[in-house]
Design an enzyme around this catalytic site. Structure first.
Site, PDB file in Angstrom:
ATOM      1  CG  HIS A  19      -1.944  -1.013   1.295  1.00 42.61           C
ATOM      2  ND1 HIS A  19      -2.165  -1.762   2.435  1.00 42.61           N
ATOM      3  CD2 HIS A  19      -2.841  -1.467   0.381  1.00 42.61           C
ATOM      4  CE1 HIS A  19      -3.161  -2.608   2.222  1.00 42.61           C
ATOM      5  NE2 HIS A  19      -3.579  -2.465   0.972  1.00 42.61           N
ATOM      6  CE  LYS A  43     -11.564  -6.393   0.782  1.00 37.65           C
ATOM      7  NZ  LYS A  43     -10.179  -6.004   0.562  1.00 37.65           N
ATOM      8  NE  ARG A  93      -2.702  -7.958  -4.435  1.00 35.25           N
ATOM      9  CZ  ARG A  93      -3.518  -8.190  -3.428  1.00 35.25           C
ATOM     10  NH1 ARG A  93      -3.090  -8.081  -2.206  1.00 35.25           N
ATOM     11  NH2 ARG A  93      -4.757  -8.562  -3.633  1.00 35.25           N
ATOM     12  CB  SER A 131      -4.565  -6.623   4.430  1.00 33.45           C
ATOM     13  OG  SER A 131      -4.124  -5.343   4.052  1.00 33.45           O
TER      14      SER A 131
END
Length: 176
Positions: A19, A43, A93, A131
């Site tokens: 990030h 989430k 990514r 994360s």
């Protein structure tokens, strides 16, 4: 010429060096970058509160004069309009990220054609960092010090000392 403001949205639970890589690089190409923490994300139960994530991001970006941390809920394009942003910065990514991000970018364009989406890839050394993986590796005793800012390591260690880490991470971890 009008200053260019961009939004970098996410849950940042917790913030990673991936990030930060995007924040630092994004801050070089716009006049102001608003790092926007999404509240009420789908989430599941977050590890850190929105306020804690904002504190960690502010600490990790304090050296960047054109970066500001904010929070939002609801539609990203509505937040971007309120902020006067011309662009949304998104990190990709892998190819799997691209498919999802492409759909989101197209929907955002449909909702507000004036807001552009900028895709950036993280530095190669962070392409696998997420994360979710950080939380799982930390819970299992792995070394994450090269993958997250020091403030995140401190906060994770504090949760571990309070014995709150397992109950917050266990439900979302299937396998690392």
């Amino acid at each position: 010429m009008e200053p260019i403001r961009a939004i970098y949205p996410g849950t940042f639970d917790p913030p990673t060096n991936g990030h930060l890589d995007l924040i630092m690089r994004g801050a070089k190409i716009v006049d102001e970058l608003v790092v926007a923490i999404l509240r009420n994300a789908d989430k599941g139960e977050p590890l850190f509160s929105v306020a804690e994530r904002a504190e960690m991001l502010r600490a990790a970006t304090s050296h960047l004069g054109n970066v500001r941390v904010a929070t939002f809920d609801g539609l990203l394009v509505e937040f971007a309009r309120r902020e006067g942003a011309k662009a949304v910065l998104r990190g990709i990514r892998a190819i799997s990220d691209y498919e999802y991000e492409f759909q989101m970018a197209m929907m955002n364009r449909k909702l507000d054609p004036e807001i552009e989406t900028l895709f950036m890839m993280p530095a190669e050394k962070y392409t696998y960092v997420s994360s979710r993986l950080i939380k799982g590796v930390f819970r299992l005793g792995g070394d994450i010090t090269q993958l997250v800012p020091p403030v995140v390591v401190e906060r994770l260690n504090a949760l571990k000392e309070k014995n709150e880490l397992k109950e917050k991470i266990e439900p979302e971890m299937k396998m690392v």
